[in-house]
Design an enzyme around this catalytic site. Structure first.
Site, PDB file in Angstrom:
ATOM      1  CG  HIS A 114      51.022  41.683  39.561  1.00 52.55           C
ATOM      2  ND1 HIS A 114      51.417  40.990  40.687  1.00 52.55           N
ATOM      3  CD2 HIS A 114      51.775  41.165  38.544  1.00 52.55           C
ATOM      4  CE1 HIS A 114      52.366  40.117  40.361  1.00 52.55           C
ATOM      5  NE2 HIS A 114      52.595  40.204  39.068  1.00 52.55           N
ATOM      6  CG  ASP A 137      51.560  39.340  44.543  1.00 57.28           C
ATOM      7  OD1 ASP A 137      51.275  40.053  45.502  1.00 57.28           O
ATOM      8  OD2 ASP A 137      51.139  39.540  43.381  1.00 57.28           O
ATOM      9  CG  HIS A 139      47.926  40.652  47.362  1.00 59.37           C
ATOM     10  ND1 HIS A 139      48.927  41.596  47.211  1.00 59.37           N
ATOM     11  CD2 HIS A 139      47.147  41.068  48.379  1.00 59.37           C
ATOM     12  CE1 HIS A 139      48.743  42.562  48.105  1.00 59.37           C
ATOM     13  NE2 HIS A 139      47.674  42.269  48.832  1.00 59.37           N
ATOM     14  CG  ASP A 141      47.795  39.305  42.148  1.00 59.35           C
ATOM     15  OD1 ASP A 141      47.143  39.770  43.104  1.00 59.35           O
ATOM     16  OD2 ASP A 141      48.889  39.779  41.783  1.00 59.35           O
ATOM     17  CG  HIS A 154      45.756  45.050  41.285  1.00 60.04           C
ATOM     18  ND1 HIS A 154      46.626  45.709  42.120  1.00 60.04           N
ATOM     19  CD2 HIS A 154      44.586  44.927  41.972  1.00 60.04           C
ATOM     20  CE1 HIS A 154      46.022  45.957  43.286  1.00 60.04           C
ATOM     21  NE2 HIS A 154      44.786  45.513  43.200  1.00 60.04           N
ATOM     22  CG  ASP A 245      52.781  42.728  43.808  1.00 60.72           C
ATOM     23  OD1 ASP A 245      53.221  43.751  44.369  1.00 60.72           O
ATOM     24  OD2 ASP A 245      51.565  42.522  43.605  1.00 60.72           O
ATOM     25  CG  ASP A 247      52.011  43.481  47.040  1.00 59.43           C
ATOM     26  OD1 ASP A 247      52.327  42.294  46.974  1.00 59.43           O
ATOM     27  OD2 ASP A 247      50.967  43.942  46.513  1.00 59.43           O
ATOM     28  CD  GLU A 290      50.136  46.356  41.971  1.00 58.53           C
ATOM     29  OE1 GLU A 290      49.928  47.444  42.542  1.00 58.53           O
ATOM     30  OE2 GLU A 290      49.280  45.795  41.258  1.00 58.53           O
TER      31      GLU A 290
END
Ligand code: ARG
Ligand code: MN
Ligand code: MN
Length: 341
Positions: A114, A137, A139, A141, A154, A245, A247, A290
Site C-alpha cells: 500500500h 482498509d 488499517h 495507514d 505501507h 487494500d 486486507d 496487498e
C-alpha cells in the site's frame, strides 16, 4: 475490443464506452514480506484483462508494469525502511497514473503493497485537484515515521499525502518530487479495525469520516458509503479515487495478504461498496493492493485473487443481476421488486 463495433454500439442513447487503463506495480519494499510484488502478474494470469473485457462496454488498455529497479539506497530516514526505493517507484507511478487519466481512462493500479498509494493519489491529484479519496482498509495507514511501530512505509501513505500532516514529518531526502497538497478533508475510511493510537488521534482531530467495522455493523455498507460520499462531496460532482487494500476483507475471504485481520468486510459488502461507487459514474481511479500470492496454500491464493477480481469487476460495472441484451431495455435493469425500507 473491436473499435468499429464499439462505435456502432454507442450510437443512440447507450451509455458511453468506459475506458480503463491497467497499471501493474510489482513493488514490495513498503513492507517486510516477500511476495506482494508478484500480484500484478498473478492477477493477469488469473484473467484480469479478459474478465474486465467480458463486462462489456469497456475498452481496457494494459499499460504494463512500472519499472522497479533497485537504486542504491544512499540515504536513510529513521524508522522508515527503504525510503529511496519507495520514493523512486512512486515518482514513476504518479506520472503513469496522470498519463492514464489524461488519456481519458479510469486508472486501475494493481500493487504491490500500500505504499504505492502515494504515487496513485499524487498522480490523480495532478489531474483532478477536486478528487475525493476512499481508503478501504483494515488499517488507517496514517502513521508517520515517528508514530509507526513497524517502520514500514505501507503504514504511512496517507500521512505522506495529506497537507495537514506535512509538519509532522522530518525532511525526507529523495521525496522532493512529492509535495503534499491533498487535503485530509477529502478523505474517508471504510473497514477499519486495526488502528494505532496516533492514527486514531489524527482521525479524530481532523474529523475524518471513518466507518470502522462496528459502524458498518450498525449502519450497513449502503448507508455507510452513501454517508461518506455525502460528507465529502455534497454536490455529487467530484472525481472519486478508491484505494482498496485487500486486507479490508475478512481474513477468511482474502487470506493471502501480509497483515490479515479477522472480522472484516465480507466479499458481498465489498462488492456492494464498489457497485455503489460505480453507479455514481465518477470513479476515476482504483488501486488494489496487498494481495500476496506467496502467502498461504493454493486455495488461499485462488480465493484471494478471485476476491480481488470480483472487487475490480464491481467497480467497473459488472452487475450481479446480469445485463439485458442490447436494444431490449433502454434503462439500466432495476430490481422488479419494490422493497419498503
Ligand atoms: N497497508 C497495510 N496493510 N498496512 C498495515 C499497517 C500496519 C500498522 N499500522 C503499521 O503501521 O505498520
Ligand atoms: Mn493499507
Ligand atoms: Mn491494510
Amino acid at each position: 475490443m473491436n473499435s468499429i463495433r464499439v462505435f456502432a454500439r454507442n450510437m443512440g442513447k447507450w451509455k458511453p464506452l468506459q475506458r480503463v487503463g491497467i497499471i501493474g506495480v510489482p513493488f514490495e519494499k513498503g513492507q517486510k514480506k516477500y511476495g506482494v510484488s508478484v500480484a500484478p502478474a498473478a492477477m493477469r494470469a488469473a484473467g484480469l484483462i479478459e474478465q474486465l473485457e467480458e463486462i462489456g462496454d469497456l475498452d481496457v488498455k494494459d499499460y504494463g508494469d512500472i519499472d522497479i529497479r533497485s537504486c542504491p539506497e544512499t540515504v536513510s530516514v529513521d524508522n522508515m525502511a527503504h525510503l529511496p526505493l519507495v520514493s523512486e517507484c512512486n515518482r514513476k507511478l504518479s506520472n503513469k497514473v496522470a498519463q492514464v487519466l489524461q488519456d481519458g481512462r479510469v486508472a486501475v493500479t494493481i500493487g504491490g503493497d500500500h505504499s504505492i498509494g502515494v504515487g496513485t493519489v499524487d498522480g490523480h491529484y495532478k489531474v483532478n485537484e477536486d478528487m475525493i479519496l476512499i481508503w478501504v482498509d483494515a488499517h488507517a495507514d496514517i502513521n508517520t515515521n515517528k508514530t509507526s511501530e513497524s517502520g514500514s512505509v505501507h503504514g504511512m501513505p496517507v500521512a505522506l499525502l495529506v497537507k495537514e500532516l506535512a509538519d509532522y514529518w522530518p525532511y525526507l531526502p529523495t521525496m522532493d518530487w512529492q509535495v503534499p497538497k491533498f487535503s485530509i478533508k477529502n478523505l474517508g475510511y471504510v473497514g477499519l479495525r486495526s488502528v494505532d493510537s496516533y492514527e486514531r488521534l489524527a482521525i479524530k482531530k481532523y474529523e475524518v469520516p471513518a466507518f470502522a467495522m462496528e459502524d458498518i455493523e450498525q449502519h450497513g455498507i449502503h448507508k455507510s458509503i452513501h454517508h461518506i460520499l455525502k460528507v465529502l462531496d455534497p454536490g455529487m460532482k467530484k472525481p472519486i479515487h478508491v484505494s482498496f487494500d485487500i486486507d479490508s476483507l475478512d481474513a477468511l475471504e482474502a487470506p493471502s495478504t501480509g497483515t490479515p485481520v479477522r472480522g472484516g468486510l465480507t466479499l458481498r459488502e465489498a462488492i456492494s461498496l464498489m457497485e455503489i461507487i460505480h453507479s455514481t459514474g465518477r470513479l476515476r481511479a482504483v488501486d488494489l493492493v496487498e494481495i500476496n500470492p506467496a502467502l498461504g496454500n493454493d486455495s488461499d491464493r485462488k480465493r484471494t485473487l478471485e476476491a480481488g477480481l470480483c472487487v475490480l469487476k464491481a467497480a467497473l460495472g459488472f452487475s450481479r443481476r446480469g445485463t439485458a441484451p442490447r436494444g431490449v431495455l433502454d434503462l439500466p435493469v432495476q430490481s422488479h421488486h419494490e422493497v419498503d425500507d
